[in-house]
Design a protein around this motif. Structure first.
Motif, short mmCIF file in Angstrom:
data_model
loop_
_atom_site.label_atom_id
_atom_site.label_comp_id
_atom_site.label_asym_id
_atom_site.label_seq_id
_atom_site.Cartn_x
_atom_site.Cartn_y
_atom_site.Cartn_z
N PRO A 126 0.62 -1.17 0.03
CA PRO A 126 0.23 -0.09 -0.13
C PRO A 126 0.65 1.02 0.64
CG PRO A 126 -0.06 -0.94 1.95
CD PRO A 126 0.70 -1.63 1.42
N LEU A 127 2.04 1.18 0.65
CA LEU A 127 2.47 2.71 0.58
C LEU A 127 3.70 2.90 -0.49
CD1 LEU A 127 4.43 2.71 4.68
CD2 LEU A 127 1.99 3.56 3.57
N ALA A 128 3.88 2.19 -1.51
CA ALA A 128 4.43 2.31 -2.21
C ALA A 128 3.12 2.35 -4.01
CB ALA A 128 5.03 1.25 -3.12
N GLN A 129 2.27 3.73 -3.40
CA GLN A 129 1.68 4.41 -4.01
C GLN A 129 0.27 3.12 -4.50
OE1 GLN A 129 2.16 7.78 -6.86
NE2 GLN A 129 0.62 7.90 -5.49
N GLY A 130 -0.21 1.99 -3.54
CA GLY A 130 -1.13 0.85 -4.28
C GLY A 130 0.32 0.11 -5.29
N SER A 131 1.26 0.03 -4.92
CA SER A 131 1.95 -0.56 -6.14
C SER A 131 1.02 -0.33 -7.43
CB SER A 131 1.83 -1.78 -5.26
OG SER A 131 3.10 -1.92 -4.74
N ALA A 132 0.44 0.40 -7.86
CA ALA A 132 0.02 0.92 -9.04
C ALA A 132 1.22 1.17 -9.92
CB ALA A 132 -1.02 1.66 -8.67
N PHE A 133 2.62 1.43 -10.28
CA PHE A 133 2.45 2.46 -10.80
C PHE A 133 3.95 1.10 -10.93
CE2 PHE A 133 0.64 5.97 -9.03
CZ PHE A 133 0.03 6.37 -10.11
N GLY A 134 5.07 1.72 -11.92
CA GLY A 134 5.84 0.83 -12.76
C GLY A 134 7.08 -0.12 -10.72
N TRP A 135 7.61 1.72 -11.03
CA TRP A 135 8.29 1.10 -9.81
C TRP A 135 7.79 0.42 -8.07
CZ3 TRP A 135 7.89 3.38 -4.68
CH2 TRP A 135 6.29 4.75 -4.45
N GLY A 136 6.63 0.40 -7.89
CA GLY A 136 5.49 0.23 -6.97
C GLY A 136 5.66 -2.06 -7.53
N PHE A 137 5.04 -1.65 -8.18
CA PHE A 137 5.17 -2.52 -8.99
C PHE A 137 5.72 -3.81 -8.78
CE2 PHE A 137 3.00 -5.62 -12.18
CZ PHE A 137 1.98 -5.70 -12.47
N SER A 138 6.95 -3.15 -9.79
CA SER A 138 7.84 -4.27 -9.83
C SER A 138 8.69 -4.97 -8.25
CB SER A 138 9.34 -3.86 -10.42
OG SER A 138 8.74 -2.91 -12.02
N GLY A 139 8.72 -4.18 -7.30
CA GLY A 139 8.95 -3.49 -6.21
C GLY A 139 8.27 -5.32 -5.00
N LEU A 140 6.49 -4.43 -5.62
CA LEU A 140 5.89 -5.81 -4.75
C LEU A 140 6.61 -7.11 -5.33
CD1 LEU A 140 3.94 -6.18 -2.80
CD2 LEU A 140 1.94 -5.67 -4.70
N GLU A 146 -7.43 19.42 -2.31
CA GLU A 146 -8.26 20.42 -1.68
C GLU A 146 -9.68 19.83 -1.33
OE1 GLU A 146 -6.48 19.86 -4.17
OE2 GLU A 146 -5.60 22.95 -3.81
N LYS A 147 -10.18 18.84 -2.37
CA LYS A 147 -11.24 17.64 -2.09
C LYS A 147 -11.03 16.85 -1.56
CE LYS A 147 -13.66 20.63 -6.04
NZ LYS A 147 -14.06 21.02 -7.36
N ILE A 148 -10.82 16.37 -2.02
CA ILE A 148 -10.51 14.58 -1.25
C ILE A 148 -8.97 14.18 -1.17
CG2 ILE A 148 -11.73 13.74 -3.40
CD1 ILE A 148 -9.97 13.05 -5.46
N LEU A 149 -9.19 13.20 -0.76
CA LEU A 149 -7.20 12.08 -0.32
C LEU A 149 -7.74 10.97 -0.48
CD1 LEU A 149 -8.15 13.53 3.92
CD2 LEU A 149 -6.62 14.29 2.43
N THR A 150 -5.98 11.28 -0.38
CA THR A 150 -5.78 9.62 -1.55
C THR A 150 -5.17 8.57 -0.75
OG1 THR A 150 -3.76 10.96 -2.83
CG2 THR A 150 -6.23 10.43 -4.24
N GLY A 151 -4.54 9.89 0.13
CA GLY A 151 -3.44 8.98 1.47
C GLY A 151 -2.43 8.27 0.16
N PRO A 152 -1.66 7.36 0.31
CA PRO A 152 -0.62 6.65 0.19
C PRO A 152 -0.99 5.90 -1.41
CG PRO A 152 -1.43 5.39 1.61
CD PRO A 152 -2.12 6.25 1.46
N TYR A 153 -2.08 6.23 -1.94
CA TYR A 153 -2.84 4.96 -2.90
C TYR A 153 -3.20 6.09 -4.21
CZ TYR A 153 -3.71 1.21 -1.06
OH TYR A 153 -4.30 -0.35 -1.14
N PHE A 154 -2.99 6.23 -5.13
CA PHE A 154 -3.17 6.93 -6.73
C PHE A 154 -4.66 7.19 -6.69
CE2 PHE A 154 -4.45 7.66 -10.82
CZ PHE A 154 -3.62 9.16 -10.89
#
Length: 443
Positions: free
Chosen positions: A35-49, A166-174
């Protein structure tokens, strides 16, 4: 046994124990990374997971080899999980986009493999406490990142949507819906800990984390906001089953009746209007009608793709390209414009996502894994949390893909649902030998 043999055996046992702890720490790092690596949704987080999950599995196998035995108390679940992973890799090897298929096979292996590693390794109270601490610290870090966003402090290197903070929170996710989907795990875990432990030094921090999860959840404008609230309540039912089965049965029946009432109410215009009024008070801006129509438009892709390959599926990681083959001509209808006129990155339903990419074979194997994972779980905090998560994620699976398309949420959920196990009983202390009674030698 000679003294030399005894020394070698003792040394081997110590090395094996150290290797097991190293593998368990790698599993904890994988759980935190997801979760902390932007939900592992992007290349660096995905590969790291993928990398961390693979390291965890490899270290577990090494530790098992050193110890000379494998401790898996739920062999049925293990066999089902291995069969599922085998099918995922077989399917990925024949995917049209083979590289993407293999990458997603790696994600499934990281999630299920890490869960199996925890299942094999966390057999003592100390080890389960280590995993529990990793989950709580990760949840605390995620909520802290969301609160920092609310203060306008964004994390360098992270990708954010317009409107944050301003309007929404995404936390560590995208995406805010992905963050609220992750908070389901945090809400269930904190409630379980508070209900099943005596008050102590940990109580106030866990209460603060529970409050922070619900508070930041209200600022996500995500579809999983009600599910996070539900996840905080389901542990009460699990707790009741643990202590008083009749109370658990009563609460379960009441919850099912309430769910049926909500479903029936939402089929009426008056019920939908009432829901829209309440939902805006808890941070959901989208109307119920719009939500349903948008999901119906997106789900049409899933049902159309299932018809093309119902048994085997289109292979993991292929949704992004294959859904475009079943696009319909864009019309003036706003909901059809949203679906057919834009990029849809996943099925927005766990049921459809697994069925589309892995077919009925994958659905059957994953269902068998989840169901058999509920056998012999014991009553540890990890096990109770995983049990509470099952109905909540089955519910969100109707309209989101938290367990099939969002790596950062998959890892924690599967570890809690599949990795939990009953604690190994502590061997009783050996009673001290009684001194022999004195023999009367007198005549």
């Amino acid at each position: 046994m000679t003294p030399t043999d005894t020394t070698a055996s003792t040394l081997r046992a110590r090395v094996a124990r150290s290797a097991e702890w190293l593998a368990l720490l790698a599993a904890c790092l994988t759980v935190a990374w997801g979760p902390l690596a932007q939900g592992s949704a992007f290349g660096w987080g995905f590969s790291g997971l993928i990398l961390l999950g693979s390291v965890t599995v490899a270290l577990t196998l090494i530790a098992t080899g050193l110890r000379g035995r494998l401790d898996l108390p739920n062999p049925l679940m293990t066999l089902s999980a291995l069969a599922f992973l085998g099918w995922v890799w077989f399917s990925a090897s024949g995917a049209p986009d083979r590289l993407e298929g293999l990458r997603w096979a790696g994600i499934w292996t990281a999630a299920i493999g890490t869960a199996l590693s925890v299942h094999a390794l966390a057999r003592t109270h100390a080890r389960q406490q280590t995993v529990l601490t990793a989950f709580l610290l990760t949840g605390g870090a995620a909520v802290t990142l969301a609160l920092l966003q609310q203060q306008g402090q964004l994390i360098p290197g992270f990708t954010y949507l317009d409107g944050v903070p301003e309007k929404i929170l995404t936390g560590p996710y995208f995406h805010p819906s992905h963050y609220s989907g992750y908070l389901i795990t945090v809400a269930a875990l904190t409630s379980t800990v508070l209900l099943n432990t005596r008050p102590g030094w940990h109580t106030l921090p866990v209460m603060a984390l529970a409050a922070g999860a619900q508070y930041t959840n209200l600022f996500t404008d995500g579809s999983s906001i009600p599910a996070v609230m539900l996840a905080a309540g389901v542990p009460v039912i699990v707790w009741a089953w643990k202590h008083r089965p009749w109370a658990g049965l009563t609460l379960s029946a009441g919850a099912l009746a309430a769910a049926a009432w909500v479903v029936i109410t939402l089929t009426t215009p008056a019920g939908q209007a009432q829901f829209d009024t309440y939902s805006k008070q808890i941070g959901i801006s989208q109307s119920f009608e719009t939500f349903i129509e948008v999901r119906k438009a997106i789900h049409r892709f899933g049902t159309a793709l299932i018809e093309t390959q119902p048994i085997t599926g289109i292979a993991p990681g292929q949704w992004a390209t294959e859904f475009q083959t079943v696009r319909a001509p864009v019309t003036d209808h706003p909901f059809r414009q949203y679906a057919d006129g834009k990029y849809v990155n996943y099925a927005h339903s766990d049921y459809l996502m697994v069925a589309v990419e892995l077919g009925l074979i994958g659905v059957a194997l994953l269902a068998a894994t989840l169901l058999s994972g509920l056998i012999g779980r014991g009553l540890s905090l990890l096990a109770l949390t995983g049990t509470a998560l099952v109905p909540v994620y089955l519910f969100t699976g109707l309209y989101e893909s938290h367990l099939s398309a969002l790596p950062g949420t998959m890892i924690g959920a599967y570890v809690l649902i599949l990795g939990a196990r009953a604690l190994r009983p502590v061997p009783p202390a050996r009673p001290e030998a009684r001194a022999p009674a004195p023999v009367d030698l007198s005549f």
